[in-house]
Design an enzyme around this catalytic site. Structure first.
Site: not given
Ligand code: 13P
Length: 338
Positions: A177, A219
């Site tokens: 991510e 992500k």
């Molecule tokens: P949000 O969808 O609230 O941005 O959170 C996703 C997430 O896992 C952030 O690390």
């Protein structure tokens, strides 16, 4: 097909996505206090268990990202939380970074930490039932201060590479991510350029660490103008720019992309994902890994009566169903209003 690829596909296929319920205790406390609920371990579990036992878990949720506290808790029915999640057909996952910490000598930037001792923690999480993990790197855009800096991009991408290698060694799928934050007064073009740079460096580092790309889930953020800018962008344009950026910068071996919602409203995050799927001409599965955009409405409703499990689940079910339709390009305003 590798075992890791099978896990990734099981999480993302058939219109399913990921429920990101891995808020740290600090973040969860802020969320609960914002709706006037005290943040005890019991209340944190009650809200999460309400979601994990909702009907839409079976049809819409392929994986749930947990926080360290939750993966070690037992449900009301005395099952462990990973067991409870597995019973719905979803795969339990775990956030393994320990947060974004100040990057030394930087202009307010962060580097995500948690590599020390990670191999041992991964073994513990595997034994508790986790089959995938998450690590979130954070990049702040500032046109005034020329951020993100090269140092922050390199340090965070390097950590994502080392994290992913350790996770695959432990036979789990890493969610990678790299989040380019929406906060700021930048425009979408700027978000595009920074996201491109961050993705390039991330995949360079993943490759240096020998990470098998068919056994990860990416992500990313969508391409959006900064939330403090007065720039407007149509949902169509968000979808097109996001697809273009991912198509040009994500290697084709990656099986799937599960977006974060990043502070978009629930409906905006759904609408944008729907259009991304309508226009999706890549071979990537495009789905959701939403935290706030799956939980916000349910949390607000629940806070009025924390024992109203059915009512809260109804709100969550609707949201999850809308996201699942969006993951298939089948969402509409009419269905949203039903
Ligand atoms: P949000 O969808 O609230 O941005 O959170 C996703 C997430 O896992 C952030 O690390």
């Amino acid at each position: 097909m590798s075992e890791l690829n099978k896990i990734a596909l099981k999480i993302l296929s058939s219109g399913k996505g990921i429920l990101a319920a891995d808020e740290s205790t600090g973040t969860m406390t802020k969320r609960l206090e914002s709706v006037n609920v005290s943040s005890s371990a019991k209340n944190r579990l009650l809200f999460r268990e309400t979601l994990f036992t909702a009907k839409s878990m079976e049809s819409c949720i392929g994986g749930v990202i947990l926080y360290d506290e939750t993966i070690k808790q037992n449900s009301n029915s005395k099952k462990t939380i990973p067991k409870l999640i597995s019973l719905s057909g979803a795969i339990p996952g775990i956030k393994v970074d320990i947060g974004a910490k100040k990057l030394a000598l930087s202009n307010g930037e962060t580097v995500t930490e948690g590599l020390d001792g990670l191999r041992d923690r991964l073994k513990e999480y595997y034994d508790l039932g986790a089959r995938f993990t998450k690590w979130r790197a954070v990049f702040k855009i500032s046109t005034k201060n020329n951020l993100p800096s090269i140092e922050s991009v390199k340090a965070n991408a390097h950590a994502l590479g080392r994290y992913s290698a350790l996770v695959q060694e432990a036979k789990m799928v890493p969610i990678v991510e790299p989040e380019v934050l929406m906060e700021g007064d930048h425009d979408a073009q700027n978000c595009y350029q920074v996201t491109k740079m961050v993705l390039e460096e991330t995949f360079y580092q993943l490759s240096n660490s020998n990470v098998k790309l068919d056994g990860i889930i990416l992500k990313p953020n969508m391409i959006l103008p900064g939330s403090n800018s007065n720039k407007k962008m149509t949902n169509e344009e968000v979808a097109k720019q996001t697809l273009k950026c991912l198509k040009e910068n994500v290697p084709t071996e990656v099986p799937g992309i599960a977006f974060l919602s990043g502070g978009q409203t629930e409906v905006e995050a759904t609408k944008n994902l729907n259009l991304i799927n309508k226009h999706n001409d890549t071979r990537f599965i495009m789905t959701y890994s939403y935290g706030r955009a799956l939980q916000k409405g349910a949390l607000k409703f629940w806070s009025k009566d924390i024992n109203n499990i059915i009512g809260t689940q109804n709100i969550f079910n609707h949201r999850a169903n809308m996201c699942s339709l969006a993951a298939q390009g089948k969402w509409s305003e009419e269905l949203e209003k039903k």
